[in-house]
Write a protein that holds these residues in place. Structure first.
Motif, PDB file in Angstrom:
ATOM      1  N   GLY A 131      -2.763   3.946  -5.918  1.00  0.00           N
ATOM      2  CA  GLY A 131      -3.680   3.465  -5.045  1.00  0.00           C
ATOM      3  C   GLY A 131      -5.004   3.926  -5.110  1.00  0.00           C
ATOM      4  O   GLY A 131      -5.076   4.876  -5.704  1.00  0.00           O
ATOM      5  N   ASN A 191       0.682  -1.169   0.029  1.00  0.00           N
ATOM      6  CA  ASN A 191      -0.133   0.122  -0.099  1.00  0.00           C
ATOM      7  C   ASN A 191       0.703   1.025   0.152  1.00  0.00           C
ATOM      8  O   ASN A 191       0.511   2.347  -0.714  1.00  0.00           O
ATOM      9  CB  ASN A 191      -0.801  -0.034   1.107  1.00  0.00           C
ATOM     10  N   CYS A 201      -1.727   4.359   4.991  1.00  0.00           N
ATOM     11  CA  CYS A 201      -1.688   3.383   4.320  1.00  0.00           C
ATOM     12  C   CYS A 201      -2.070   1.832   5.264  1.00  0.00           C
ATOM     13  O   CYS A 201      -1.978   0.899   5.040  1.00  0.00           O
ATOM     14  CB  CYS A 201      -0.293   3.058   3.863  1.00  0.00           C
TER      15      CYS A 201
END
Length: 391
Positions: free
Chosen positions: A42, A33, A139
């Motif tokens: 993302g 991520n 994240c």
């Protein structure tokens, strides 16, 4: 079901092998991520990527809009007045008046202006560092929130990794300035040079003068100024008058001689004391000083623009290599080496009481829904296969 899958099985009922597998999976997902956020891959369900800049786009904004525009707006002569330039030229001349502009004055002044670029570069590192920390906190996955101790340790490891990358990045930015100061390349193809600077100055002077060629005729070198001539004639007449007076009866008694000696003592010139700090007079520079100042300013502006372009190009590259890319590529290895340990795995994978309570509530709700579904199915089956009554 999705929330139940996110909560997973109770960690207390798992063995160390299962906990290790879950831990590695969580660390791998977090590192992926973070990498996707930096690279702009993302995806978010709440549409944050359409409402504002996120991840790597924010870092790019820092490079172009904040750092780039700030450097572009810097004046090459901030903190450097014309009086400072004239003082540097005089210091470079020493005891003699030079026929040409001393090169050492340009060298010293342009080095002073180049050092002003270092602080914006270091501030750019701090801004990118803050953005990476912000990105690290965004994240987090839903699975990672189950384990608060693991979440805190992951953020600590990320911050430690980023701080280790900051030091070599700052050192490299400082080295970029030292490289520029080590050698002033006056042979650079974009540098204006002394001859072109003088030619441009002469063009500006001719344009300012225009067609007006009138003016006072120059005073001949061998002819003294009128004020000197007048004062000299007055002095001669005074001395002649005194001589005539001294030749009369007053001179016989010596009175005229004493008066002339007293007047000579009154005419003795006394020099003022030398000041501790000497500065150039900024009110009335000579034409020669004005020309030398303009030439030095043209040279400083030309070379400062060259160094500024190089610095604006190298600072983002340096930050990306030493800070962003290094953290992105080594984050997963750093997380695994710091957190994947049998001795601390039980502590890291301990769930909160809220998670356990939420899991039990979801299990009860799911059980009730299954029972309700079974009842609905039984009623539907009964109504389908039941015999219809005859009328």
């Amino acid at each position: 079901n999705q929330e139940m899958d996110a909560l997973g099985m109770p960690a207390d009922s798992m063995n160390s092998a299962n906990l290790g597998g879950i831990l590695l999976n969580l660390l791998s997902n977090y590192a992926s991520n973070f990498q996707n956020a930096v690279e702009g891959k993302g995806l978010f369900s709440d549409g944050i990527e359409m409402n504002e800049l996120y991840g790597g786009a924010r870092i790019s904004y820092i490079f172009t809009e904040i750092f780039g525009r700030s450097l572009q707006s810097m004046d090459p002569f901030d903190g450097l007045s014309d009086d400072d330039i004239r003082t540097a030229i005089c210091n470079a001349n020493g005891t003699r008046q030079s026929l040409f502009v001393p090169e050492i004055s340009f060298d010293l002044l342009v080095r002073r202006q180049i050092t002003r670029l270092e602080q914006p570069g270091l501030q750019c590192i701090d801004l990118v560092f803050d953005e990476l920390q912000r990105m690290a906190s965004q994240c987090e996955t839903t699975e990672l929130t189950r384990f608060p101790e693991l979440r805190d340790r992951v953020l600590d490891v990320v911050n430690m990794l980023l701080r280790k990358c900051v030091l070599p990045t700052q050192s490299m930015i400082s080295n970029l300035i030292k490289i520029e100061l080590a050698y002033i390349n006056t042979s650079h193809p974009d540098f204006i040079g002394g001859s072109r600077a003088v030619a441009q100055l002469m063009d500006r002077v001719s344009q300012n003068n225009g067609a007006g060629g009138g003016g006072r005729p120059p005073i001949p070198k061998n002819e003294p100024p009128q004020s000197v001539q007048r004062s000299g004639s007055v002095r001669e007449s005074q001395s002649g008058g005194e001589g005539e007076q001294g030749g009369g009866i007053m001179g016989f008694f010596g009175l005229g001689k004493d008066k002339r000696q007293a007047s000579q003592r009154d005419m003795v010139v006394k020099l003022p004391q030398v000041p501790e700090v000497m500065r150039r007079r900024a009110d009335s520079p000579s034409d020669k000083e004005k020309i030398e100042t303009e030439i030095i300013k043209s040279l400083i502006e030309s070379y400062f623009d060259i160094v500024r372009k190089n610095f604006m190009d190298m600072v983002p590259k340096t930050i990306m290599h030493f800070l962003v890319s290094h953290a992105k590529e080594n984050l997963q290895n750093e997380l695994v080496s710091s957190l994947y340990r049998d001795s601390s795995m039980g502590e890291l994978m301990r769930e909160t009481s809220d998670v356990a309570r939420r899991r039990s509530e979801i299990q009860e709700m799911r059980a009730l829904l299954q029972k309700a579904l079974e009842i609905v199915n039984e009623v539907r089956d009964f109504s389908t296969f039941a015999p219809t009554s005859s009328k």
